[in-house]
Each structure stands twice: as structure tokens, then as C-alpha cells.
Design an enzyme around this catalytic site. Sequence first.
Site, PDB file in Angstrom:
ATOM      1  N   THR A  86       0.840  -1.196   0.000  1.00 48.29           N
ATOM      2  CA  THR A  86       0.000   0.000   0.000  1.00 48.29           C
ATOM      3  C   THR A  86       0.873   1.243   0.000  1.00 48.29           C
ATOM      4  O   THR A  86       1.845   1.331   0.767  1.00 48.29           O
ATOM      5  CB  THR A  86      -0.938   0.031   1.220  1.00 48.29           C
ATOM      6  OG1 THR A  86      -1.805  -1.105   1.178  1.00 48.29           O
ATOM      7  CG2 THR A  86      -1.793   1.290   1.222  1.00 48.29           C
ATOM      8  N   PHE A 100       1.154   5.189   0.765  1.00 46.45           N
ATOM      9  CA  PHE A 100       0.572   6.250   1.577  1.00 46.45           C
ATOM     10  C   PHE A 100       1.181   7.591   1.179  1.00 46.45           C
ATOM     11  O   PHE A 100       2.335   7.652   0.745  1.00 46.45           O
ATOM     12  CB  PHE A 100       0.858   6.014   3.063  1.00 46.45           C
ATOM     13  CG  PHE A 100       0.178   4.800   3.647  1.00 46.45           C
ATOM     14  CD1 PHE A 100      -0.975   4.931   4.406  1.00 46.45           C
ATOM     15  CD2 PHE A 100       0.696   3.530   3.441  1.00 46.45           C
ATOM     16  CE1 PHE A 100      -1.606   3.824   4.942  1.00 46.45           C
ATOM     17  CE2 PHE A 100       0.070   2.416   3.974  1.00 46.45           C
ATOM     18  CZ  PHE A 100      -1.078   2.564   4.731  1.00 46.45           C
TER      19      PHE A 100
END
Length: 298
Positions: free
Chosen positions: A192, A194
Site C-alpha cells: 500500500t 501512503f
Amino acid sequence: MSSYPPLAETLVAAMSARALVDPAAAIAFQGAPGAYSHQAVREAFPDALPLPCASFEDAIEAVQSGRAGKAVIPIENSLHGRVADMHFLLPESGLSIIGEHFVRVRHCLLGLKDRETLRTVKSHVQALGQVRGRLRAWGLAPVQYFDTAAAAAAVAGEGDASIGAVASKLAGELYGLNVIAEGIEDADHNTTRFVVLARDAVMPAPGVPAMTSFNFEVRSVPAALFKALGGFATNGVNMTKLESYLRDGHFSQAEFYAEIEGSLGDLPVQRAMEELAFFTNWVTVIGSYPKSRERIAG
């Protein structure tokens, strides 16, 4: 955040109290303590004060209001693509992206005892989907929960050894659960990305490898997108992301979220952005920021 299990609520209250004492050092994130967003904060800002928030909007508002100096928000995942509504929330927030951080999502099977005692496993629907093969092989029934870390808190609070959770190792540590198995995801590239948001933009220093994120709406004329993007090619600026979306149910003119290599302080980027503005109705720059170490390392 009254919807969180009691163990998570206790941690939220304590973390919020610490952040209140020194808001400039607080980093807002969405989710219960132990969420992967919490992990991102700890990795990117090990000396900061993590501030849990119930939603992305709450995390953004914490920065807007001064309750936190920054927010760390997920923007995309290697398996599931763009995080929903980020293309709306980021430009409308009035905040600037000042950094990025990548988290390798390593799901853990957490429980009160061992795998032999488990019958069901709670977690967020996406996490359950990412460990589907392993759970099936173990004969464990998945149960959907609204948050991975909150699922861990619920399992710890319920005290039923037949119920486990899929969440981060950090969540297991925070709620006193055993890490029965680590890295149980079916795909080994689950990552992921960010972004770090702040009230004020921070221009990367000259020579620092950088990225720039922006939104724009093309004019409703033939070949508008082709012409709008031509300046990036002629100025040698690499565009790494271009995503279209529609707003308010209108299908006539698309809006786009884009990312390029380079900073607004670079002359080629400035020239490309000038040409973009000529063929669009508006352009909103969300920020220029240093590339993460993970991106540079490839």
C-alpha cells in the site's frame, strides 16, 4: 469512535490525549490502533504521536484544524488499485502532499491460543480476500469486520479461543494476541502506498528526486487530452499515473488525477504545466514531494 471494540477505544483515548498535548507532533491516520495506516505512521515518523481517526475525512480535518501536524493516508494498493474517493478528498482538502511511504502488507493470523483451536476468522473484507487461499486450506471460516485492527481488538476482548483475526503484527502486539502465522497473504507483492499531508507545501530541495501530483479537467474539444499531455512528452517529463473519473453524474467532461516525476521547481515541469493549463479548464496541484526510498530503489 464509539463503534470500536472497548480495547481499541481505550488505546484511542490514550493516544488522543497524548496528541492533544503536542498537536504539531501528532500524525493523524484512519483506523483503529494497529491498522496498517498506524504501521505507516510508525515507520515514516517513529518519533511522532499517532492520532487515530474514524474516517479519512476525520484524519484530514485533524490537520486542517491544527489537531495534528500531518496525516498519513493510503492512496493506492498493488492489488486493489486506487483507494476510493481519494481523487476527490485530496484536492478538496486544501492540504498538500509533502511525502510518500510504501508499506508491505503482511497479514498475520492472530488468536488467543493456536490454530487448532480456531474455527472462524474476522477481518476487513479486503484482507479476507487477500488470504482466501490460506484460510480455505486451514478450514477456517471468514467473518467480515469493518477494520482489520478493530477485528483484532474484538477477538482479544471477546476471549473466545475459537475466533481469530487477520491483521497486522502490530495489532497483535497492541491487543495481546498470539501471532499464529505471519505473511499469510496469497500474493507476495501486496503493498500500500501512503501519502503525507500537511497544511503547507514543502518544495523538495534542488536535485532531490521528486514527484508531483495534480488534478485537472480537460476542455470539451476534440483531442483535448492529447494536446494537454503533449507538453510532458516534449519537455521530457515522465508521467507515472493518469486516472480519469466523473463528478456529480456528468459524463460530458472527465477529470483526471495524474502524477509525474519531477518537482514544480524544475524548469521542464514548469513548461509542461503551462502547456497543460492552456488546454484545460483548471489544474489543481496537490504537491511536489521527495520520492520515497522504496520508489528510488525500484
